[in-house]
Design an enzyme around this catalytic site. Structure first.
Site, PDB file in Angstrom:
ATOM      1  N   ASN A 138       4.045   5.522   8.658  1.00 15.65           N
ATOM      2  CA  ASN A 138       2.895   5.237   7.786  1.00 15.65           C
ATOM      3  C   ASN A 138       1.923   4.233   8.387  1.00 15.65           C
ATOM      4  O   ASN A 138       0.723   4.319   8.138  1.00 15.65           O
ATOM      5  CB  ASN A 138       3.401   4.699   6.437  1.00 15.65           C
ATOM      6  CG  ASN A 138       2.265   4.157   5.590  1.00 15.65           C
ATOM      7  OD1 ASN A 138       1.471   4.914   5.038  1.00 15.65           O
ATOM      8  ND2 ASN A 138       2.153   2.823   5.513  1.00 15.65           N
TER       9      ASN A 138
ATOM     10  N   ARG B 179      -6.915   4.738  -3.550  1.00 15.13           N
ATOM     11  CA  ARG B 179      -7.109   3.388  -4.094  1.00 15.13           C
ATOM     12  C   ARG B 179      -5.791   2.874  -4.678  1.00 15.13           C
ATOM     13  O   ARG B 179      -5.176   3.539  -5.507  1.00 15.13           O
ATOM     14  CB  ARG B 179      -8.174   3.427  -5.198  1.00 15.13           C
ATOM     15  CG  ARG B 179      -8.445   2.055  -5.789  1.00 15.13           C
ATOM     16  CD  ARG B 179      -9.555   2.116  -6.838  1.00 15.13           C
ATOM     17  NE  ARG B 179      -9.753   0.804  -7.450  1.00 15.13           N
ATOM     18  CZ  ARG B 179     -10.630   0.547  -8.404  1.00 15.13           C
ATOM     19  NH1 ARG B 179     -11.420   1.522  -8.867  1.00 15.13           N
ATOM     20  NH2 ARG B 179     -10.743  -0.666  -8.911  1.00 15.13           N
TER      21      ARG B 179
ATOM     22  N   GLY C 118       0.796  -1.227   0.000  1.00 14.15           N
ATOM     23  CA  GLY C 118       0.000   0.000   0.000  1.00 14.15           C
ATOM     24  C   GLY C 118       0.827   1.275   0.000  1.00 14.15           C
ATOM     25  O   GLY C 118       1.920   1.339  -0.576  1.00 14.15           O
ATOM     26  N   ILE C 119       0.287   2.292   0.645  1.00  7.47           N
ATOM     27  CA  ILE C 119       0.900   3.623   0.613  1.00  7.47           C
ATOM     28  C   ILE C 119       2.348   3.570   1.100  1.00  7.47           C
ATOM     29  O   ILE C 119       3.230   4.205   0.518  1.00  7.47           O
ATOM     30  CB  ILE C 119       0.051   4.607   1.454  1.00  7.47           C
ATOM     31  CG1 ILE C 119      -1.329   4.808   0.789  1.00  7.47           C
ATOM     32  CG2 ILE C 119       0.766   5.934   1.631  1.00  7.47           C
ATOM     33  CD1 ILE C 119      -2.336   5.596   1.636  1.00  7.47           C
TER      34      ILE C 119
ATOM     35  N   TYR D  98     -10.549   6.102  14.991  1.00  8.74           N
ATOM     36  CA  TYR D  98      -9.695   6.516  13.862  1.00  8.74           C
ATOM     37  C   TYR D  98      -9.483   8.021  13.883  1.00  8.74           C
ATOM     38  O   TYR D  98      -8.353   8.521  13.790  1.00  8.74           O
ATOM     39  CB  TYR D  98     -10.355   6.076  12.555  1.00  8.74           C
ATOM     40  CG  TYR D  98      -9.503   6.273  11.321  1.00  8.74           C
ATOM     41  CD1 TYR D  98      -8.434   5.419  11.052  1.00  8.74           C
ATOM     42  CD2 TYR D  98      -9.761   7.299  10.421  1.00  8.74           C
ATOM     43  CE1 TYR D  98      -7.653   5.588   9.908  1.00  8.74           C
ATOM     44  CE2 TYR D  98      -8.984   7.477   9.288  1.00  8.74           C
ATOM     45  CZ  TYR D  98      -7.932   6.614   9.031  1.00  8.74           C
ATOM     46  OH  TYR D  98      -7.166   6.788   7.905  1.00  8.74           O
TER      47      TYR D  98
ATOM     48  N   SER E  75       7.502  -4.029   8.827  1.00 13.25           N
ATOM     49  CA  SER E  75       6.082  -4.327   9.044  1.00 13.25           C
ATOM     50  C   SER E  75       6.031  -5.530   9.982  1.00 13.25           C
ATOM     51  O   SER E  75       7.074  -6.125  10.284  1.00 13.25           O
ATOM     52  CB  SER E  75       5.340  -4.622   7.740  1.00 13.25           C
ATOM     53  OG  SER E  75       5.533  -5.957   7.344  1.00 13.25           O
ATOM     54  N   ARG E  76       4.832  -5.894  10.420  1.00 11.42           N
ATOM     55  CA  ARG E  76       4.729  -7.013  11.365  1.00 11.42           C
ATOM     56  C   ARG E  76       5.022  -8.345  10.698  1.00 11.42           C
ATOM     57  O   ARG E  76       5.651  -9.222  11.273  1.00 11.42           O
ATOM     58  CB  ARG E  76       3.322  -7.039  11.998  1.00 11.42           C
ATOM     59  CG  ARG E  76       3.060  -5.867  12.916  1.00 11.42           C
ATOM     60  CD  ARG E  76       1.592  -5.747  13.254  1.00 11.42           C
ATOM     61  NE  ARG E  76       0.777  -5.504  12.060  1.00 11.42           N
ATOM     62  CZ  ARG E  76      -0.495  -5.190  12.061  1.00 11.42           C
ATOM     63  NH1 ARG E  76      -1.127  -5.094  13.207  1.00 11.42           N
ATOM     64  NH2 ARG E  76      -1.143  -4.979  10.937  1.00 11.42           N
TER      65      ARG E  76
ATOM     66  N   GLY F 241      -0.789   2.146  10.122  1.00 15.93           N
ATOM     67  CA  GLY F 241      -2.009   2.595  10.782  1.00 15.93           C
ATOM     68  C   GLY F 241      -3.159   1.691  10.392  1.00 15.93           C
ATOM     69  O   GLY F 241      -3.048   0.893   9.455  1.00 15.93           O
TER      70      GLY F 241
HETATM   71  N1  LIG Z   1      -5.905   3.986   1.985  1.00 22.49           N
HETATM   72  C1  LIG Z   1      -6.538   5.124   2.254  1.00 22.49           C
HETATM   73  O1  LIG Z   1      -7.523   5.502   1.586  1.00 22.49           O
HETATM   74  C2  LIG Z   1      -6.053   6.004   3.386  1.00 22.49           C
HETATM   75  C3  LIG Z   1      -6.664   7.239   3.597  1.00 22.49           C
HETATM   76  C4  LIG Z   1      -6.221   8.073   4.622  1.00 22.49           C
HETATM   77  C5  LIG Z   1      -5.182   7.655   5.431  1.00 22.49           C
HETATM   78  N2  LIG Z   1      -4.601   6.441   5.228  1.00 22.49           N
HETATM   79  C6  LIG Z   1      -3.502   6.041   6.115  1.00 22.49           C
HETATM   80  O2  LIG Z   1      -2.372   5.715   5.324  1.00 22.49           O
HETATM   81  C7  LIG Z   1      -1.640   4.669   5.957  1.00 22.49           C
HETATM   82  C8  LIG Z   1      -1.456   3.507   4.973  1.00 22.49           C
HETATM   83  O3  LIG Z   1      -2.706   3.118   4.449  1.00 22.49           O
HETATM   84  P1  LIG Z   1      -2.843   1.791   3.564  1.00 22.49           P
HETATM   85  O4  LIG Z   1      -4.176   1.839   2.938  1.00 22.49           O
HETATM   86  O5  LIG Z   1      -1.651   1.610   2.703  1.00 22.49           O
HETATM   87  O6  LIG Z   1      -2.851   0.691   4.776  1.00 22.49           O
HETATM   88  P2  LIG Z   1      -2.581  -0.870   4.861  1.00 22.49           P
HETATM   89  O7  LIG Z   1      -2.882  -1.557   3.578  1.00 22.49           O
HETATM   90  O8  LIG Z   1      -3.276  -1.349   6.087  1.00 22.49           O
HETATM   91  O9  LIG Z   1      -0.974  -0.972   5.103  1.00 22.49           O
HETATM   92  C9  LIG Z   1      -0.429  -0.634   6.345  1.00 22.49           C
HETATM   93  C10 LIG Z   1       1.046  -1.036   6.367  1.00 22.49           C
HETATM   94  O10 LIG Z   1       1.536  -0.842   7.697  1.00 22.49           O
HETATM   95  C11 LIG Z   1       1.956  -2.097   8.267  1.00 22.49           C
HETATM   96  N3  LIG Z   1       1.596  -2.071   9.689  1.00 22.49           N
HETATM   97  C12 LIG Z   1       0.364  -1.930  10.228  1.00 22.49           C
HETATM   98  N4  LIG Z   1       0.439  -1.970  11.566  1.00 22.49           N
HETATM   99  C13 LIG Z   1       1.766  -2.126  11.870  1.00 22.49           C
HETATM  100  C14 LIG Z   1       2.472  -2.255  13.084  1.00 22.49           C
HETATM  101  N5  LIG Z   1       1.854  -2.230  14.280  1.00 22.49           N
HETATM  102  N6  LIG Z   1       3.817  -2.401  13.042  1.00 22.49           N
HETATM  103  C15 LIG Z   1       4.460  -2.422  11.862  1.00 22.49           C
HETATM  104  N7  LIG Z   1       3.833  -2.316  10.673  1.00 22.49           N
HETATM  105  C16 LIG Z   1       2.490  -2.182  10.686  1.00 22.49           C
HETATM  106  C17 LIG Z   1       1.247  -3.163   7.432  1.00 22.49           C
HETATM  107  O11 LIG Z   1       1.945  -4.399   7.394  1.00 22.49           O
HETATM  108  P3  LIG Z   1       1.661  -5.602   8.459  1.00 22.49           P
HETATM  109  O12 LIG Z   1       0.194  -5.859   8.436  1.00 22.49           O
HETATM  110  O13 LIG Z   1       2.512  -6.735   7.955  1.00 22.49           O
HETATM  111  O14 LIG Z   1       2.154  -5.111   9.772  1.00 22.49           O
HETATM  112  C18 LIG Z   1       1.281  -2.504   6.045  1.00 22.49           C
HETATM  113  O15 LIG Z   1       2.569  -2.646   5.469  1.00 22.49           O
HETATM  114  C19 LIG Z   1      -2.414   4.301   7.219  1.00 22.49           C
HETATM  115  O16 LIG Z   1      -1.891   5.001   8.324  1.00 22.49           O
HETATM  116  C20 LIG Z   1      -3.823   4.796   6.916  1.00 22.49           C
HETATM  117  O17 LIG Z   1      -4.567   5.095   8.069  1.00 22.49           O
HETATM  118  C21 LIG Z   1      -5.015   5.609   4.233  1.00 22.49           C
END
Ligand SMILES: NC(=O)c1ccc[n+]([C@@H]2O[C@H](COP(=O)([O-])OP(=O)(O)OC[C@H]3O[C@@H](n4cnc5c(N)ncnc54)[C@H](OP(=O)(O)O)[C@@H]3O)[C@@H](O)[C@H]2O)c1
Length: 258
Positions: free
Chosen positions: A91, A191, A18-19, A157, A38-39, A93
């Site tokens: 990043n 997305r 992702g991001i 959130y 990451s975890r 979350g």
């Molecule tokens: N996508 C959106 O539309 C959107 C919009 C606004 C804000 N955001 C924010 O942007 C960020 C990334 O979003 P995303 O959609 O790419 O999220 P995602 O698909 O859930 O990816 C999150 C990444 O962080 C890692 N991670 C999560 N918890 C962790 C922990 N406790 N320790 C270490 N690594 C951890 C995950 O890997 P593991 O599961 O392997 O740990 C994964 O690599 C987040 O903070 C989200 O809140 C996203």
């Protein structure tokens, strides 16, 4: 524009997909050396390999940054791998959507740890290394729902993402004298292939078309590259006069005037 990122060392916390992975790619494309975490050991190992295939100088560590002591582990890992750190991107979350009345103490503890304490602890552990390096840039990934109300079901959130913006501002004030800049980025709905919005668009295209038409004035979702490029800029010398800021990357999805 020369971002002057070549040779800088960046830690991207939460970069297996992702991001976060797009941020890692974007920083690597500008010549940064990377420590990603990451975890999931398997997922972060795959991300490391894919970045290496693209020519990046990258190391990885499987680490839950919500756990106590994770900041020190991350600092040790980046010191061992590269001997310095210039950039931290927080990043990682997540979201736990439910009405406030149904949330539990455990929900709050776990999500504050994942979204907020994680980045507070990890960025704090980077400060001595950044001071040694003569400065640095810290960027937390918040959300437009850290700046304005996201709506019912988003108490956890919203709160955790607002807390990151508050923290960054105070850190920026305190760390200005060390030439360490601290900012937040507030994405709107982003997305990327395999992400939560992508899954919803595939499973319920009609509802998502309605969502786009009602909520996204530019008529589309944002991309992870569009967030990553802003993080790259904020991490760079070209953003030398930006600290304590929160930048929306949302195609005017949010309604707040500030
Ligand atoms: N996508 C959106 O539309 C959107 C919009 C606004 C804000 N955001 C924010 O942007 C960020 C990334 O979003 P995303 O959609 O790419 O999220 P995602 O698909 O859930 O990816 C999150 C990444 O962080 C890692 N991670 C999560 N918890 C962790 C922990 N406790 N320790 C270490 N690594 C951890 C995950 O890997 P593991 O599961 O392997 O740990 C994964 O690599 C987040 O903070 C989200 O809140 C996203």
């Amino acid at each position: 524009m020369n971002l002057e990122l070549n040779g800088k060392v960046a830690v991207v916390a939460g970069a297996s997909r992702g991001i976060g992975l797009y941020i890692a790619r974007s920083l690597a494309a500008e010549g940064c050396r990377l420590l990603i975490c990451s975890r999931s050991a398997e997922a972060i190992g795959q991300a490391e390999e894919s970045l290496k295939t693209d020519g990046a100088d990258v190391a990885s560590i499987a680490l839950d940054i919500a756990e106590s002591g994770a900041g020190e582990q991350l600092a040790e890992a980046v010191s061992n791998a590269f001997g310095r750190v210039d950039i931290y991107v927080g990043n990682a979350g997540g979201n736990r959507r439910k009405d406030f009345v149904d949330t539990t103490e455990t929900d709050w503890h776990e999500m504050m740890s994942q979204n907020f304490h994680s980045h507070a602890n990890c960025s704090r552990a980077m400060i001595p290394l950044m001071r040694d390096a003569g400065g640095g840039a810290i960027t937390f990934i918040s959300s437009i729902f850290g700046r304005e109300a996201g709506g019912a079901g988003l108490s956890i959130y919203n709160t955790t993402k607002s807390a990151l913006i508050s923290l960054a501002k105070i850190m920026a004030i305190e760390l200005g004298k060390d030439s360490i800049r601290v900012n937040t980025v507030a994405p709107g709905s982003i997305r990327w292939p395999g992400g939560s919005w992508d899954k919803r668009c595939i499973s319920d295209p009609e509802a998502m078309a309605e969502f786009v038409s009602s909520n996204l004035p530019m008529g589309r979702f944002g991309s992870a590259e569009e967030v990553a490029d802003v993080v790259c800029f904020l991490s760079s010398a070209r953003a030398s006069w930006i600290s304590g800021a929160c930048l929306n990357v949302d195609g005017v999805q949010s309604k707040s005037l500030i």
